[in-house]
Design an enzyme around this catalytic site. Structure first.
Site, PDB file in Angstrom:
ATOM      1  N   THR A 184      13.330  36.532  -3.839  1.00 17.10           N
ATOM      2  CA  THR A 184      11.825  35.901  -3.480  1.00 17.10           C
ATOM      3  C   THR A 184      10.935  37.353  -3.101  1.00 17.10           C
ATOM      4  OG1 THR A 184      12.823  36.336  -1.051  1.00 17.10           O
ATOM      5  CG2 THR A 184      12.889  34.099  -2.029  1.00 17.10           C
ATOM      6  N   GLN A 187       6.590  35.998   2.143  1.00 19.58           N
ATOM      7  CA  GLN A 187       6.941  35.096   3.261  1.00 19.58           C
ATOM      8  C   GLN A 187       6.631  33.747   2.497  1.00 19.58           C
ATOM      9  OE1 GLN A 187       4.744  35.424   6.996  1.00 19.58           O
ATOM     10  NE2 GLN A 187       6.331  34.601   7.942  1.00 19.58           N
ATOM     11  N   SER A 209      20.583  35.902   2.119  1.00 21.65           N
ATOM     12  CA  SER A 209      19.830  36.629   3.189  1.00 21.65           C
ATOM     13  C   SER A 209      20.051  36.103   4.518  1.00 21.65           C
ATOM     14  CB  SER A 209      18.185  36.187   2.844  1.00 21.65           C
ATOM     15  OG  SER A 209      17.342  36.797   3.769  1.00 21.65           O
ATOM     16  N   ASP A 211      18.971  34.177   8.426  1.00 17.65           N
ATOM     17  CA  ASP A 211      18.430  32.799   8.732  1.00 17.65           C
ATOM     18  C   ASP A 211      17.062  32.601   8.301  1.00 17.65           C
ATOM     19  OD1 ASP A 211      21.031  32.273   9.914  1.00 17.65           O
ATOM     20  OD2 ASP A 211      20.480  33.481  11.743  1.00 17.65           O
ATOM     21  N   GLY A 241      21.429  39.163   5.875  1.00 16.86           N
ATOM     22  CA  GLY A 241      20.342  39.648   6.861  1.00 16.86           C
ATOM     23  C   GLY A 241      20.799  40.263   7.863  1.00 16.86           C
ATOM     24  N   SER A 242      19.634  40.563   8.765  1.00 17.21           N
ATOM     25  CA  SER A 242      20.229  40.791  10.121  1.00 17.21           C
ATOM     26  C   SER A 242      20.564  39.836  11.216  1.00 17.21           C
ATOM     27  CB  SER A 242      18.861  41.832  10.624  1.00 17.21           C
ATOM     28  OG  SER A 242      17.850  41.120  10.748  1.00 17.21           O
ATOM     29  N   GLY A 243      20.059  38.865  10.953  1.00 20.05           N
ATOM     30  CA  GLY A 243      20.487  37.603  11.641  1.00 20.05           C
ATOM     31  C   GLY A 243      21.010  36.606  11.007  1.00 20.05           C
ATOM     32  N   ASP A 308      13.979  39.300  19.849  1.00 19.51           N
ATOM     33  CA  ASP A 308      14.113  39.034  18.435  1.00 19.51           C
ATOM     34  C   ASP A 308      12.682  39.477  17.861  1.00 19.51           C
ATOM     35  OD1 ASP A 308      14.654  37.834  16.113  1.00 19.51           O
ATOM     36  OD2 ASP A 308      14.827  35.754  16.784  1.00 19.51           O
ATOM     37  N   ARG A 315      13.860  46.969  12.006  1.00 18.24           N
ATOM     38  CA  ARG A 315      14.696  45.845  11.029  1.00 18.24           C
ATOM     39  C   ARG A 315      15.679  46.698  10.219  1.00 18.24           C
ATOM     40  NH1 ARG A 315      14.582  40.907   8.862  1.00 18.24           N
ATOM     41  NH2 ARG A 315      13.072  40.217  10.389  1.00 18.24           N
TER      42      ARG A 315
END
Length: 620
Positions: A184, A187, A209, A211, A241-243, A308, A315
């Protein structure tokens, strides 16, 4: 039609036989296959009284294949399994085990025996029934599932593509899964892709990735005119990913110990290789403007959403951004006045403890065998299919039988080059893949699966991050199921609703058990319990008590602390009305417009690729 055979006990032997090893000068082994493990016992030169490494749990196996020697005088066939056992320090490491089927005089008979074992093991890994009469042939296997992988190359501090290339693609190739991979670029790119996708070409969509990418995929499926069929497409997540909250819940359901980073990715990849889906509840969220989006994770207001969004600027730290954001949030703790109303769950328990077997999703990856002729697939942007990966061994180590040309690396379960390198000694003939097992009748060749863009995909710099777009709008869904439990936003609520009003530190409406890979916010939540779990913390809590809550949340024990400001309710729908003029609202970690919102749970609307449940019996 004959009834299916009764389920076998975990210790019931399904196959038993004697095999040699590769290289041929190694020991000989007795192999026993059960529904849960492959038991290996050395026979010669000296039997082991206490075999070391002699038990291979199927939960650690990604796949298997059959091979043959390039030497025309070798009548043996070879059976290879790919495993990911835990080392002494707990981290998983890839290992291969190769066994020589040499009990018959001809190669054809030995190949049939190797294929019998590989077919039985593959059936067990994918949850396919084995025939009761003992006739186990490759015809039992359906065509390989076809997966669309969507990778955010900037996820996980820019490591997502590297992890995907080095770990995910080899493992799913070992499992015999066909795939097409797309990176991707911006966004809502994933949302746009799935909105225009010909879904009949795929058996699942998997995001590599955090969430956020899965949020785009699910909302893209539900924003199609054919959303009722589109939302049946199984979706999966491989955490880079981070989350990684949903991956944490998948990991727990699979019976694995809590994990982070690469260990969590390998656990979830193993579960994906096993196949099988589970119903996933989705929360329909209507915002003040009347627009609607769908959540699989959580709606947050107050402390959680503040951390968040405000931690976005960190990030580059990966998951550590949330730790830093929490510390900063505690230092500047805010309270928010608001009104929370909800429709209590009737006939449901807040702490379900299921003892029955799990219902299987109607669109899981255990597919019925069918004829799959080559088909023309819709063009996909910047895609690679069954990507050849650079490995330390030369391509000449792997050759197609009867052809002088080398096969592409990973063309069959990723096994050939590693086998020649890991096991081949001086004077040992290299092994080549036996194509008959991995290509069941009616299955398309990997090259026919999708068009491949010329050249490899661009690899972003490891330190590169996407341009910041804090004001980019979150796309909303115009289709999807009606919210029959919700009156129009702004109108009075029915009398059976409960209202809580006051000053809050946070409000969280969560669907699965996990708020992060290591944060169990709703310990008893399940993917398909039909409930939204409401948690709130009222004002008056000290910073130390709030910190204790979040520390206890790592083990899901925060409700046992007896904190008087902590509240909980299981609901089917809710309405949140912020009465403070400024604040942050998030849906699955994405910031949405601030103002009143309401939501309704739609039980089992989607299907999540989870793999089989683990032996722990816990089900998020």
């Amino acid at each position: 039609m004959a009834p299916p055979p009764p389920p076998l006990a975990a210790s019931t032997p399904l196959l038993h036989g004697e095999f040699g090893s590769y290289p041929a000068r190694g020991p000989r082994f007795a192999l026993t296959l059960t529904s849960q493990a492959l038991h290996i016992q050395r026979l010669r030169p000296k039997p082991e009284a206490r075999p070391r490494g002699g038990l291979v749990p199927l939960a650690e196996v990604s796949g298997c294949c059959t091979l043959r020697s390039r030497s025309p005088s070798d009548s043996a066939a070879y059976f290879c399994i790919y495993t990911y056992p835990r080392g002494r320090r707990g981290a998983r490491r890839r290992a291969t085990r190769t066994f020589q089927a040499d009990g018959a005089a001809t190669y054809e008979e030995n190949r049939a025996e190797a294929q019998r074992w590989a077919t039985a093991l593959t059936c067990l890994l994918r949850g396919l029934p084995l025939p009761g009469d003992g006739e186990i042939t490759p015809e039992l296997l359906p065509r390989p599932p076809r997966l669309l992988l969507l990778v955010n190359p900037f996820g996980g501090r820019g490591l997502a593509w590297q992890w995907c290339k080095n770990h995910v693609l080899p493992m799913i190739s070992e499992a015999g899964l066909s795939f097409n991979l797309i990176q991707t670029e911006r966004q809502n790119h994933a949302r746009e892709l799935v909105q225009g996708l010909n879904l009949s070409e795929w058996d699942g969509i998997v995001t590599v990735s955090g969430d956020g990418l899965l949020y785009e995929v699910l909302n893209g499926l539900l924003d199609r005119p054919d959303w009722e069929e589109a939302v049946k497409m199984p979706v999966g997540i491989l955490p880079c990913g981070s989350g990684n909250a949903l991956a944490g819940a998948v990991n727990q359901r699979g019976g694995f110990e809590p994990a982070l980073g690469l260990d969590l990715l390998l656990n979830c990849s193993l579960l994906l290789c096993r196949g099988g889906g589970h119903p996933l509840d989705l929360l329909s969220v209507t915002l003040a403007s009347g627009s609607r989006c769908f959540s699989f994770l959580a709606v947050a207001w107050g402390f959680v959403s503040d951390v968040d969004i405000q931690s976005e600027r960190f990030r580059a730290l990966g998951s550590a951004r949330f730790t830093l954001g929490t510390v900063l949030g505690l230092a500047t703790l805010h309270t928010y006045r608001g009104r929370l109303s909800y429709l209590p769950a009737t006939g449901e328990t807040a702490s379900p403890t299921p003892t029955h077997g799990l219902p299987r999703a109607k669109s899981e990856l255990t597919l019925a065998p069918d004829s799959a002729p080559p088909m023309a697939h819709s063009p996909l942007h910047r895609s690679v299919s069954d990507l050849p990966l650079p490995l330390p061994l030369p391509e000449s180590a792997l050759a197609s039988p009867g052809s002088p040309e080398p096969l592409p690396i990973l063309s069959l379960n990723g096994g050939g080059p590693e086998l020649a390198g890991d096991w081949g000694g001086a004077g040992d003939a290299p092994l080549s893949p036996d194509p008959l097992l991995s290509s069941p009748p009616g299955s398309p060749k990997a090259a026919l699966l999708s068009p491949i863009a010329e050249g490899p995909p661009e690899i972003p710099p490891s330190s590169g991050l996407p341009p910041a777009t804090p004001d980019a709008p979150v796309a909303m869904s115009t289709w999807g199921p009606p919210d029959h439990l919700l009156p129009p936003l702004g109108t009075p609520l029915p009398p059976d609703w409960v209202t809580v009003e006051g000053d809050f530190v946070l409000m969280l409406a969560i669907s699965p058990s996990h708020l992060g890979a290591d944060m169990v916010a709703a310990p008893h939540a399940r993917f398909d319990d039909g409930l939204v779990h409401l948690c709130w913390v009222r004002s008056g809590i000290s910073r130390a008590s709030l910190l204790r809550l979040f520390l206890a949340m790592e083990h899901g024990t925060h409700f046992s602390l007896g904190c008087p400001q902590l509240g909980y309710a299981a609901a089917r729908a809710f309405r949140l009305e912020p009465l403070t003029p400024r604040g942050v609202l998030t849906v699955d970690g994405e910031q949405v417009e601030y103002g009143p919102l309401q939501a309704q749970m739609h039980p089992g609307l989607a299907t999540l690729l989870t793999g089989p449940p683990g032996c722990t019996g816990r089900e998020p």
